[in-house]
Design a protein around this motif. Structure first.
Motif, PDB file in Angstrom:
ATOM      1  N   VAL A 188      -1.941   6.468  -0.529  1.00 23.52           N
ATOM      2  CA  VAL A 188      -3.017   5.707  -1.160  1.00 23.52           C
ATOM      3  C   VAL A 188      -4.389   6.378  -1.030  1.00 23.52           C
ATOM      4  CG1 VAL A 188      -3.197   4.179   0.857  1.00 23.52           C
ATOM      5  CG2 VAL A 188      -4.083   3.412  -1.347  1.00 23.52           C
ATOM      6  N   LEU A 189      -4.644   7.021   0.108  1.00 24.76           N
ATOM      7  CA  LEU A 189      -5.959   7.665   0.262  1.00 24.76           C
ATOM      8  C   LEU A 189      -6.089   8.869  -0.681  1.00 24.76           C
ATOM      9  CD1 LEU A 189      -6.882   7.582   4.064  1.00 24.76           C
ATOM     10  CD2 LEU A 189      -7.648   6.123   2.205  1.00 24.76           C
ATOM     11  N   ALA A 212       0.854  -1.191   0.000  1.00 23.17           N
ATOM     12  CA  ALA A 212       0.000   0.000   0.000  1.00 23.17           C
ATOM     13  C   ALA A 212       0.891   1.242   0.000  1.00 23.17           C
ATOM     14  CB  ALA A 212      -0.884   0.001   1.247  1.00 23.17           C
ATOM     15  N   PRO A 213       0.762   2.108  -1.035  1.00 24.86           N
ATOM     16  CA  PRO A 213       1.584   3.314  -1.021  1.00 24.86           C
ATOM     17  C   PRO A 213       1.156   4.274   0.097  1.00 24.86           C
ATOM     18  CG  PRO A 213       0.078   3.324  -2.913  1.00 24.86           C
ATOM     19  CD  PRO A 213      -0.106   2.014  -2.214  1.00 24.86           C
ATOM     20  N   ALA A 214       2.091   5.128   0.531  1.00 25.60           N
ATOM     21  CA  ALA A 214       1.807   6.017   1.663  1.00 25.60           C
ATOM     22  C   ALA A 214       0.705   7.016   1.327  1.00 25.60           C
ATOM     23  CB  ALA A 214       3.079   6.742   2.093  1.00 25.60           C
ATOM     24  N   VAL A 254       1.837  -5.109   3.696  1.00 23.67           N
ATOM     25  CA  VAL A 254       0.387  -4.936   3.753  1.00 23.67           C
ATOM     26  C   VAL A 254      -0.116  -4.298   2.451  1.00 23.67           C
ATOM     27  CG1 VAL A 254      -1.429  -3.591   4.885  1.00 23.67           C
ATOM     28  CG2 VAL A 254       0.284  -4.792   6.265  1.00 23.67           C
ATOM     29  N   GLN A 259      -4.746  -7.436   6.570  1.00 22.82           N
ATOM     30  CA  GLN A 259      -3.801  -7.881   7.580  1.00 22.82           C
ATOM     31  C   GLN A 259      -3.514  -9.371   7.413  1.00 22.82           C
ATOM     32  OE1 GLN A 259      -2.478  -5.449  10.119  1.00 22.82           O
ATOM     33  NE2 GLN A 259      -3.216  -4.298   8.351  1.00 22.82           N
ATOM     34  N   PRO A 302      -0.508 -14.009   7.522  1.00 18.35           N
ATOM     35  CA  PRO A 302      -0.335 -12.556   7.613  1.00 18.35           C
ATOM     36  C   PRO A 302       0.170 -11.984   6.286  1.00 18.35           C
ATOM     37  CG  PRO A 302       0.768 -13.685   9.423  1.00 18.35           C
ATOM     38  CD  PRO A 302       0.319 -14.743   8.464  1.00 18.35           C
ATOM     39  N   CYS A 303      -0.363 -10.832   5.879  1.00 17.37           N
ATOM     40  CA  CYS A 303       0.077 -10.180   4.656  1.00 17.37           C
ATOM     41  C   CYS A 303       1.287  -9.305   4.958  1.00 17.37           C
ATOM     42  CB  CYS A 303      -1.036  -9.299   4.089  1.00 17.37           C
ATOM     43  SG  CYS A 303      -2.484 -10.224   3.595  1.00 17.37           S
ATOM     44  N   TYR A 354      -6.974  -2.166   4.565  1.00 14.17           N
ATOM     45  CA  TYR A 354      -5.569  -2.594   4.630  1.00 14.17           C
ATOM     46  C   TYR A 354      -5.598  -4.052   5.073  1.00 14.17           C
ATOM     47  CZ  TYR A 354      -4.014   2.310   4.523  1.00 14.17           C
ATOM     48  OH  TYR A 354      -3.757   3.604   4.170  1.00 14.17           O
ATOM     49  N   ASP A 403     -14.717   0.747   9.457  1.00 15.68           N
ATOM     50  CA  ASP A 403     -15.364  -0.521   9.147  1.00 15.68           C
ATOM     51  C   ASP A 403     -14.293  -1.564   8.907  1.00 15.68           C
ATOM     52  OD1 ASP A 403     -17.392  -2.317   8.708  1.00 15.68           O
ATOM     53  OD2 ASP A 403     -17.466  -1.941   6.571  1.00 15.68           O
ATOM     54  N   ASP A 404     -14.050  -2.348   9.912  1.00 17.07           N
ATOM     55  CA  ASP A 404     -13.027  -3.374   9.776  1.00 17.07           C
ATOM     56  C   ASP A 404     -13.646  -4.561   9.075  1.00 17.07           C
ATOM     57  OD1 ASP A 404     -11.413  -1.633  11.017  1.00 17.07           O
ATOM     58  OD2 ASP A 404     -11.722  -2.457  13.015  1.00 17.07           O
ATOM     59  N   LEU A 425      -8.160  -3.867   8.346  1.00 21.64           N
ATOM     60  CA  LEU A 425      -8.715  -2.688   8.979  1.00 21.64           C
ATOM     61  C   LEU A 425      -8.896  -1.602   7.937  1.00 21.64           C
ATOM     62  CD1 LEU A 425      -7.628  -4.260  11.483  1.00 21.64           C
ATOM     63  CD2 LEU A 425      -7.322  -2.050  12.574  1.00 21.64           C
ATOM     64  N   GLY A 426      -9.927  -0.816   8.101  1.00 27.70           N
ATOM     65  CA  GLY A 426     -10.152   0.248   7.136  1.00 27.70           C
ATOM     66  C   GLY A 426     -11.447   0.975   7.380  1.00 27.70           C
ATOM     67  N   TRP A 427     -12.048   1.393   6.306  1.00 24.34           N
ATOM     68  CA  TRP A 427     -13.257   2.215   6.403  1.00 24.34           C
ATOM     69  C   TRP A 427     -14.248   1.833   5.307  1.00 24.34           C
ATOM     70  CZ3 TRP A 427      -8.295   4.014   5.538  1.00 24.34           C
ATOM     71  CH2 TRP A 427      -7.660   4.626   6.620  1.00 24.34           C
TER      72      TRP A 427
END
Lengths: 695, 288
Positions: B90-91, B86-88, B155, B145, B151-152, B143, B115-116, B127-129
């Motif tokens: 990303v959002l 995931a790039p820094a 991530v 996990q 485990p990823c 993201y 919203d996990d 974990l995320g939204w």
């Protein structure tokens, strides 16, 4: 005097965790600063969806000079051990101090730590805070070896306007941060806290959570008032919304008139729970066809597109609800019960249908005990779980019981039945409202006891932090329900056990009736101790003292009243003295009883009483003993306590005037019996020996 | 700017192509979500960088409503993006993509609501939204996990756009069947209903009324057995495909009400075991 500013800038933190995190940041910072010897005048923390911020004002420029003491080996320890210690400490033996301790003479190194510039320790302090931070949940993300609630994207760390350098989670501290994600995304630099807070505001971020919350509440109020409406009060919703926005803007949306015929809860649940809107009421207290949306955005179209969008979402949800409302009412509630046959309550405890059948028998029996109408209670039990199979509850599980009430009313059930169906789920939490109707109370008790007995019988009990079937909550709810009733749960527990068709269910493990009841009762008493401490502030030992003499036949209402009365007694001067006297008496008895291998039971021989003080005490005890038994049976615990407290005078005089350990064996034994009678009389109220702390 | 359904897709393809993603086609078997495509499930494991984007028609038999509900569908469309690591930013990149398809975050209220995510049949969690646009959930952002209970690391970020909902917001349309699918000015303008309504009707009838339960149960057993034997033969992609078949058959049985609550957990466990073993085999063969 100087200022330290720390901002942890991250991706959006879950709303309901922000307030706790803000408080945790304050506590951790305070602890770390104190540990470093750094005093401060004021320490404040803040939280928004994207940042946790700390500012400490009035810090000294240097840490104070202090000494660090390191304990070494004993002076007569082997040479190698001493050598090793000196080497690690980096000192010569001459530089060590010798100190005598109870374990012998030891080498000590006492180091003077000179003052350090504050900025030199703040980096370490920041790291210590970040490492000690605890989140209910954490995640990993690329390039960070340390978990956090969501990816950290920056730190501001400044002391007197200068960067305090540190690196954590792959990110180096700077003086740069960002404002609102959309309204002012460009990064900016800050120097002081005042400038930071001001610049954030210029970049559409209100840092202070309290300010944001107040602002939201006011805006909601003001906007509602324009149409002579008032928002429904909902502190949890307000808090959640405060954590979802940095720049709150309230907008008003309209509910399509065609949905206004739906039940109140059916309209407000999607509003509050799913969409986080504030429902509005008109002056008559009825639900208005309007709601307030809290957005994070000031737009050039005055929120027109946002309102349209939100109205569309609500419309879709209410269209669903409308459909369910119409469909569900096409069938009588009884018909839904068929569906309960395939809904498993628990693997070896049958289906929900089986549970309903048990409740139909158990609830009316409880109803008979508390003076509720048994036939209405039975009817309510029959329909109690039907709404779980309705489409509405399937979509909005929060509406269980509530829809049952609406559907029961719709098909013409008596009001008591409809009411009881809703009330079976009360209380929902500690201190929550209780059912008000007697059939509701009967059903609520029956449902919880049925669950507890079932799970305990097949060996499933809450352990440690694990309680997957919410039995603790069921237990606490049950206690709250039983407290106002003079109902002995023991008998009901037995009925509940007998209500299960154990032969058909054939669980792999089944405890006997006695063992199950014993287990549930012990569990309930544990919950009860917790409840009394939480609700009436009774310490555990008071509850213990009462419980250990009360016996199983007591009602919880009884036990609560006794514990409260005991607490009152121990607050008074008489009570404290009486407790001291009890302790003295029971200590003397303990010593003698151990020596003689004999238990004094308080059978005093009246003619052997010589001293007026002992005669007086005996007369008192005799009278009180009878009186207390009588008052206890009447449940007059405050009078019991008052009565017991009156013993204080005669007891004090007795100990002043009378010697126990006299030569005359008959006299001595009789006096010990008199002490035993005092013990026995006290035990009518509580086992004072269970009380902790000094008398 | 064109806002019809297919234009939104085309613009997303263009946007994510420019972000260095391989643009893939939908998985050619029934899946419940874009996450099940091996391009996400398997490729999110292991250290090798991976960026992919694709449309995934997603079948949710239990959500079938015979075409009568304005926003619930037997088959909806997801636009799925997977970025590993995931790039820094990303959002920010994601928000750019919204602008690119005509959702202006200065006019629409975009919110990241906790919203996990958990995918019990894949043994996956993250974990995320859920991302809201004017109160409508338009994207699930996660993201990862773990996947297949592994485990990823590093991530990945998973972005799942709900295309129908997104289009509803952009076109300001209440009913999904009223969405314009292609150019409304064109020679043969089509709505979403024109294209998809018949499928909704027929497949709802199929899964609620005409599903042969014993046969489907048998198919589930067969898919599971095939998956196991393919795992033994170390053919991870075919094995995983049969895990997906099992998963879809389970969804069909679940929607028809043929599975009780207790059995349900057991079926999910069986699918998860297959997914886990496929993921393990994928890692064992150093494909990650």
């Amino acid at each position: 005097m100087a200022e330290w500013l720390l901002e942890i800038f991250s991706e959006e933190i879950p709303s309901m965790m922000q307030q706790g995190a803000q408080e945790q940041l304050r506590v951790l910072a305070e602890a770390e600063l104190t540990k470093a010897g750094l005093g401060f005048e004021r320490l404040r923390t803040f939280s928004t969806p994207r940042r946790l911020t700390l500012v400490a004002e009035g810090l000294p420029l240097h840490t104070p000079e202090h000494t660090e003491e390191k304990k070494g080996p004993r002076t007569d320890a082997p040479a190698a051990a001493i050598e090793g210690f000196l080497k690690t400490a980096g000192v010569t033996r001459e530089a060590c101090t010798l100190q005598d301790t109870p374990k012998g003479q030891f080498l000590f190194v006492i180091k003077k730590i000179p003052p350090q510039p504050t900025e030199a320790v703040l980096g370490e302090i920041s790291l210590a805070i970040l490492k000690a931070f605890h989140w209910p949940k954490t995640m990993r993300w690329p390039n960070s070896s340390t978990p956090w609630i969501r990816p950290i994207r920056g730190f501001v760390s400044l002391f007197e306007g200068q960067i305090v350098p540190f690196t954590y989670a792959g990110i180096t501290a700077s003086k740069t941060t960002q404002g609102h994600r959309f309204l002012a995304p460009e990064p900016f630099e800050v120097s002081t806290f005042a400038a930071y807070q001001k610049k954030l505001r210029d970049h559409f971020v209100i840092l202070d959570r309290d300010e944001r919350r107040t602002l939201i509440a006011q805006d909601v109020e003001t906007l509602a008032k324009k149409d002579a409406l008032t928002p429904t009060q909902d502190a949890a919703l307000l808090e959640e919304v405060t954590g979802l926005v940095e720049w709150p803007i309230a907008l008003k949306g309209t509910v399509d008139a065609k949905f206004m015929g739906l039940p109140f809860e059916v309209i407000t649940t999607p509003m509050r729970v799913h969409q986080r809107y504030f429902p509005l009421k008109n002056t008559q207290g009825n639900l208005a066809n309007a709601f307030i949306i809290l957005t994070n955005l000031k737009t050039k179209d005055e929120g027109k597109a946002i309102i349209q969008g939100n109205e569309r979402v609500l419309r879709a949800r209410l269209a669903d609800a409308q459909f369910f409302w119409e469909q569900d009412r096409k069938h009588p509630l009884e018909q839904f019960n068929t569906g309960l046959k395939i809904r498993i309550f628990y693997r070896h405890l049958g289906s929900l249908f089986d549970k309903v059948e048990r409740l139909e028998k158990l609830a009316p029996r409880i109803a008979n005990q508390i003076g509720a109408e048994a036939s209405l209670t039975q009817r309510a039990a029959l329909l109690s779980k039907a709404d779980l199979m309705s489409q509405m509850v399937n979509e909005f599980p929060e509406l269980q019981g509530i829809m049952g009430r609406y559907y029961a009313t719709h098909q013409g059930e008596p009001a008591e039945v409809a009411h009881a169906i809703e009330e079976q789920y009360l209380p929902k939490g500690m201190g929550g409202p209780l059912p008000t109707s007697l059939p509701g109370i009967s059903l609520a008790i029956a449902d919880r006891i049925d669950s507890l007995i079932g799970f305990f019988a097949i060996g499933i009990e809450p352990t440690g932090s694990k309680d997957p079937y919410a039995l603790r909550r069921a237990g606490l709810g049950l206690i709250a329900l039983l407290l106002n009733l003079s109902l002995s749960p023991q008998e009901i527990l037995a009925w509940a056990y007998e209500g299960y068709q154990w032969d058909e269910l054939s669980p792999p493990l089944l405890k006997s009736k006695e063992e199950t009841i014993e287990g549930v009762w012990t569990f309930l008493l544990e919950r009860f101790k917790f409840y009394l401490r939480d609700q009436q502030g009774s310490p555990y030992d008071h509850v213990e003292a009462v419980l250990s003499i009360a016996g199983n036949a007591s009602t919880l209402a009884d036990l609560a009243a006794r514990t409260a009365a005991l607490g009152d007694l121990l607050k008074t001067e008489d009570g404290k003295n009486l407790r001291a006297a009890y302790k003295r008496a029971s200590n003397i008895l303990k010593v003698e009883e151990e020596k003689e291998k004999y238990t004094y039971d308080g059978i005093v021989s009246e003619e052997e009483l010589k001293d007026p003080a002992e005669r007086n005490l005996f007369a008192m005890l005799k009278a009180k003993h009878a009186e207390i038994i009588c008052l206890t049976q009447q449940g007059e615990f405050n009078q019991v306590i008052r009565s017991l407290a009156e013993l204080r005078g005669p007891v004090d005089t007795f100990f002043e005037a009378v010697r126990i350990n006299v030569e005359d064996e008959t006299l001595r034994k009789n006096r010990l019996h008199l002490l035993a009678l005092l013990r026995k009389t006290s035990h009518l109220v509580a086992d004072f020996s269970k009380l902790e702390g000094e008398a | 700017m064109r806002t019809d359904f297919q234009s939104i897709i085309l613009k997303l393809q263009e946007f994510w192509s420019n972000q260095g993603c391989v643009i893939l086609q939908p998985y050619d078997g029934e899946v419940g979500a874009g996450t099940f495509h091996p391009a996400t499930t398997l490729r999110s494991l292991g250290p090798k960088p991976w960026r992919a984007a694709y449309v995934q028609p997603s079948r949710r038999p239990a959500d079938g409503r015979y075409g009568e509900n304005p926003n619930r569908l037997y088959r909806h469309h997801q636009y799925q993006v997977i970025l590993k690591p995931a790039p820094a930013d990303v959002l920010d990149v994601y928000l750019e993509s919204l602008k690119h398809i005509g959702l202006d975050p200065l006019l629409h209220d975009i919110r990241f609501v906790e919203d996990d995510w958990e995918g019990p049949t894949l043994g996956a969690s993250g974990l995320g939204w859920e991302v809201w646009a004017d109160g409508q959930e338009v994207t699930q952002f996660t993201y990862f996990q773990q996947m297949g209970e592994i485990p990823c690391d590093p991530v990945p970020a998973e972005i799942t756009y709900g295309l129908e909902r997104l289009a509803s917001v952009i076109q300001d349309v209440d009913n999904v069947y009223d969405l314009t699918w292609n150019d409304p000015q064109g020679a043969a303008p089509m709505t979403y209903g024109d294209v998809a309504l018949q499928m909704e009707k027929e497949f709802s009838a199929f899964s609620f009324e005409h599903l042969d339960v014993p046969m489907t149960l048998r198919h589930f057993e067969d898919a599971e057995a095939m998956c196991r034997s393919l795992l033994d033969s170390k053919l991870v992609l075919p094995a995983y495909e049969y895990c997906l078949k099992g998963s879809h058959l389970f969804n069909l049985l679940d929607a028809s009400g043929a599975i009780s609550v207790t059995e349900r957990a057991a079926y999910i466990g069986r699918v998860r075991a297959l997914a886990r073993q496929a993921c393990e085999l994928w890692m064992e063969m150093n494909h990650g």
